[in-house]
Design an enzyme around this catalytic site. Structure first.
Site, mmCIF file in Angstrom:
data_model
loop_
_atom_site.group_PDB
_atom_site.id
_atom_site.type_symbol
_atom_site.label_atom_id
_atom_site.label_comp_id
_atom_site.label_asym_id
_atom_site.label_seq_id
_atom_site.Cartn_x
_atom_site.Cartn_y
_atom_site.Cartn_z
ATOM 1 N NE ARG A 126 -3.729 -0.006 0.414
ATOM 2 C CZ ARG A 126 -4.893 0.082 -0.259
ATOM 3 N NH1 ARG A 126 -5.367 -0.967 -0.911
ATOM 4 N NH2 ARG A 126 -5.564 1.197 -0.265
ATOM 5 C CB VAL A 127 1.471 4.054 -2.022
ATOM 6 C CG1 VAL A 127 2.505 3.151 -2.658
ATOM 7 C CG2 VAL A 127 0.236 4.164 -2.909
ATOM 8 C CG ASP A 128 -3.720 3.675 0.998
ATOM 9 O OD1 ASP A 128 -3.055 2.757 1.526
ATOM 10 O OD2 ASP A 128 -4.841 3.488 0.493
ATOM 11 C CG ASP A 129 -1.815 7.367 5.823
ATOM 12 O OD1 ASP A 129 -0.612 7.098 5.658
ATOM 13 O OD2 ASP A 129 -2.271 8.523 5.843
ATOM 14 C CB VAL A 130 -4.527 1.001 3.888
ATOM 15 C CG1 VAL A 130 -5.024 -0.407 4.134
ATOM 16 C CG2 VAL A 130 -5.699 1.953 3.691
#
Ligand code: WTA
Length: 834
Positions: free
Chosen positions: A702-706
């Protein structure tokens, strides 16, 4: 860096594969740090393989530096890796990894392995003459004595290191250069036995998706055919600049997914074929359900739900363990056109309440308790708590249907709310075993499933009926090369998308026999999975890397004790599988015989997006390989520019596919801004990705805050919100870090309110808070006391720095001068481990 929507991490500049962390650092460098680009494949035909895969959509031409491999009978279908600077090569066998040998002279680096700590080494040796090599499993004598001794030494060294690899300590960097061919035997009977066939179908699927999917959809039962407008059976807008995002497939068509999954097979004379083997948590507890029986059960539940007034379009929440009754409940909803919202029975009362309040069901289905491993979970008391909360907040659930799971909890020990609670066993068996089918539009909703995003509020992913049905069935069939007679076991829980698409709908639509396992892979011991494989003669086994890694830790013995000879296909899902785990899965579990389909997809996509079609092309350990039919991936840079050829960037999809989610329940604008606003014109997956020169896709996380914990998506914001609910927690910042078994673990930086002291007791209380707010699976692995957090002058927490501290990469913190108070970083480093 550019114009990224907030919450998306910038990718490292010019990274090859090093988007993720060191576990997934597949960067293709030798010990000197130089990039090496070669490719070798091994097959089982014994013939010389000339080139790596290439095709029209995989941008690279056949690699000129691919090494040619003539595998002996003994090294058939085993993982090999080699690299060279010259083209012609021979192959030497060693146990474990195979050592590539190349003709020519000079020192050749065979492979390099990176220890997770970052230690690197390479094995070098003087290559023997071109004529040396293995033939029919024997080393040919052309090599001199001295060369043979050298080779043996190298192999011994390799073997040692290979053991370390098997133990999961190392990551093999050469995965990108390793091609694993399906065996001739597998290919002979495969549904799609060649790259040419796959290529032709893929091209057709993207050139004329309407014709392609119409043809496939016609194999299902439709009460009324879908509308065709100007030859189109789907409409879509993936470009937010052009107006609202919209996806529709087969609109106007009337069908029912339950009818297609059950009645269709029964009507074809398959009533007595086995639809499901149920294996209980405790060995010895099992049952077998035929298609005829499953249909009757589903009809009974459908009739009961109807009797309560549940009708088409109503939501029903299901909070059940992995009993037969869980897929039954889902199918019963589908039969009457109700929308099921399954909540994983590991979520806490608060999370359940939140999901109930979102879709406001009249009815909730549950069980009184369940044993998970050696642990009793009292589900009914969690439901009672949740229903009390929803009532307080204005939504009173009218009926709670409770399956009495006596193996776990006695009925008389179950708390009861008289006018609301009903025992399943009291009302279901007396229902009629036939139930009318509700014909629904292809675009009518089928289910809601919540997933984590980068804010604290979970997203209700909504899937509709027709496209989901056609796509999950087709992906199941081809990614697992399914054929009648296969026994298919997916270890996922129906509380997640995998349990929806590939334990329930996909396989049953194909008339497959599925194994539904209530327990955990390591209970009562690490041999349980293989015992089950032998018991039911499982042919296709589908699980998650986290399970593979935890079983790998127990060593080969529990696997080898069981025959597993029924297996012919393996699958992986949920997170990137590191090459070492891939190799163990392939060699030890699959006896180097079974292809592995590493399937990349998401709750949002409904079905596989990037996945092997195992008879068609070679695999690479750790790569999800190529897009499925109709899927058009794009890797974009931070400015949303599509990258060509070998590249790394953000994974997007260019056009819709039948099982794409249609909206986020009750929040279409969040759907548009989360998925379609970051990169205009594309669906953004939230994942980083590398495409190698052969066109293979490598998902890098993941590259998001997940955070992806054991294949479960958890939003860092959700954990932070839970932590700050504790009265002594002033602030929290949560990041993911590499975890040997879970893939990623949860690392929480916590600032306490003034005057409160850090203590072990408080640490436990904070973890407990998260367990009770979200569920035990979201419990932080590490609590790091943080007197201050690294913030910019505008108050934004710099998670990049926290990720580095969590990962122990203190020397890679980068520029901290823009922080409001650079001193906090030092303070945090000092407090690490305290
Ligand atoms: C990750 C699970 C690498 C990815 C089906 C994605 C994977 C998220 C893979 C979706 C894979 C899933 N290789 N990463 N084969 N499969 N992922 O919604 O980060 O629970 O975005 O769906 O899991 O998780 P979800």
């Amino acid at each position: 860096m550019g114009t990224l929507a907030s919450g998306i991490s910038p990718l490292p500049v010019c990274s090859s594969l090093s988007l993720g962390n060191s576990i997934r650092d597949r960067s293709n460098r030798d010990a000197s740090g130089e990039r090496v680009s070669n490719c070798c494949r091994f097959g089982s035909t014994g013939s010389v393989k000339e080139n790596c895969h290439s095709s029209s959509y995989s941008p690279s031409p056949p690699s000129s530096s691919a090494c040619r491999v003539s595998p002996s009978a003994e090294i058939k279908s085993s993982v090999s890796s080699c690299r060279s600077s010259s083209a012609s090569g021979k192959f030497f066998s060693g146990s474990g990894f195979r050592v590539g040998s190349l003709s020519g002279s000079g020192i050749l680096s065979l492979t390099s392995i990176r220890k997770r700590s970052g230690r690197k080494f390479a094995v070098h040796y003087m290559a023997p003459g071109p004529e040396a090599g293995f033939k029919n499993g024997r080393l040919q004598s052309a090599a001199s004595e001295a060369e043979l001794t050298k080779i043996q030494q190298v192999e011994a060294h390799f073997q040692q290191e290979t053991q370390a690899v098997s133990a999961g300590q190392y990551v093999v960097e050469d995965a990108e250069h390793t091609l694993v061919e399906p065996s001739d035997e597998f290919r002979k009977t495969a549904l799609i036995p060649s790259l040419e066939k796959y290529d032709a179908l893929y091209k057709e699927s993207v050139k004329d998706p309407d014709a392609f999917w119409s043809r496939i959809a016609s194999e299902f039962y439709w009460k009324e055919k879908w509308e065709v407008n100007d030859g189109k059976i789907h409409t879509e807008n993936f470009d937010i600049r052009e107006g609202p995002i919209k996806v529709e497939w087969f609109k106007g068509g009337k069908t029912n997914i339950c009818y297609n999954a059950l009645d269709r097979h029964v009507e074809a004379g398959r009533a007595s074929d086995i639809a499901m083997y149920w294996e209980g948590n405790e060995p010895g507890y099992d049952s077998t359900v035929t298609f005829g029986q499953l249909l009757e059960l589903v009809c009974q539940v459908a009739n009961y739900l109807r009797s309560l007034g549940v009708k088409k379009g109503d939501a029903v929440v299901i909070y059940m363990p992995m009993l037969v009754e869980l897929p039954v409940a889902m199918l019963a909803c589908a039969r009457i056109g109700a929308i099921h919202s399954v909540v994983f029975a590991g979520f806490s009362a608060d999370s359940l309440a939140q999901r109930i309040l979102d879709c406001k069901p009249k009815v909730v289905l549950t069980a009184n308790g369940v044993m998970r491993g050696a642990k009793l979970i009292n589900l009914k008391s969690i439901v009672d708590d949740a229903l009390a909360q929803t009532k307080k907040q204005g939504h009173a659930v009218e009926t709670c249907l409770v399956y009495g799971n006596e193996v776990a909890t006695k009925k008389e020990e179950t708390a009861w709310v008289g006018e609301r609670d009903v025992w399943w066993q009291d009302v279901i068996p007396s229902q009629a075993s036939r139930s009318e089918v509700e014909w629904v539009d292809a675009e009518d909703p089928l289910f809601l499933l919540y997933t984590s995003g980068s804010t604290g509020k979970p997203k209700g992913v909504l899937h509709t009926t027709g496209g989901y049905m056609v796509y999950t069935a087709t992906t199941f069939k081809h990614a697992f090369d399914y054929r009648p007679g296969d026994i298919y076991w997916c270890t996922a829980d129906c509380g997640w998308i995998t349990g929806h698409s590939y334990l329930t709908y996909g396989p049953l639509l194909n008339g497959a026999t599925v194994v539904n396992f209530e327990g955990v892979p390591t209970y009562p011991d690490a041999g349980r999975c293989w015992e089950i494989v032998d018991k039911y003669k499982v042919t296709i086994f589908y699980t998650a890397p986290t399970a593979i890694r935890s079983l790998m830790r127990a060593g080969d013995e529990p696997v080898k004790k069981h025959s597993r000879k029924s297996l012919r296909m393996l699958g992986s899902v949920g997170e990137p599988i590191n090459p070492a785990a891939w190799k163990w899965y392939y060699e030890v579990v699959g006896d180097s015989r079974c292809p592995i389909s590493d399937t990349w997809w998401q709750t949002e996509t409904g079905g596989f997006m990037i996945t092997p079609v195992p008879g068609a092309f070679a695999l690479k350990p750790g790569s999800a390989t190529f897009p499925f039919f109709g899927v058009q991936p794009a890797i974009v840079d931070e400015n949303g520019k599509e990258l060509e050829g070998e590249c790394s960037g953000y994974l997007c999809i260019k056009a819709s596919w039948p099982s794409a989610f249609r909206t986020l329940f009750g929040d279409h604008s969040r759907y548009e801004t989360t998925y379609f606003a970051p990169f205009k014109g594309f669906y953004f997956s939230g994942d980083g990705c590398h495409r190698d020169k052969d066109g293979y896709y490598w998902l890098t996380g993941r590259v998001d805050d997940v955070i992806n914990v054991s294949g479960h998506r958890i939003g860092s914001a959700e954990v932070e919100s839970a932590l700050v609910l504790h009265p002594q927690c002033a602030e929290a910042a949560v990041v993911g870090y590499d975890h040997d078994v879970k893939g990623q673990g949860i690392y929480a930086f916590v600032t306490l309110v003034e005057g409160v002291d850090y203590s072990e007791e408080l640490r436990k209380a904070l973890v407990a808070k998260v367990r009770s707010q979200i569920g035990p699976f979201a419990a932080p692995d590490v609590i790091h006391w943080a007197p201050g957090l690294p913030k910019t002058r505008s108050g934004k927490i710099m998670r990049r720095i926290l990720r580095k501290i969590a990962a122990n990469q203190i020397d890679e913190l980068g520029d901290v001068s823009t922080l409001a108070d650079p001193g906090v970083v030092e303070q945090l480093i000092e407090l690490k481990g305290k």
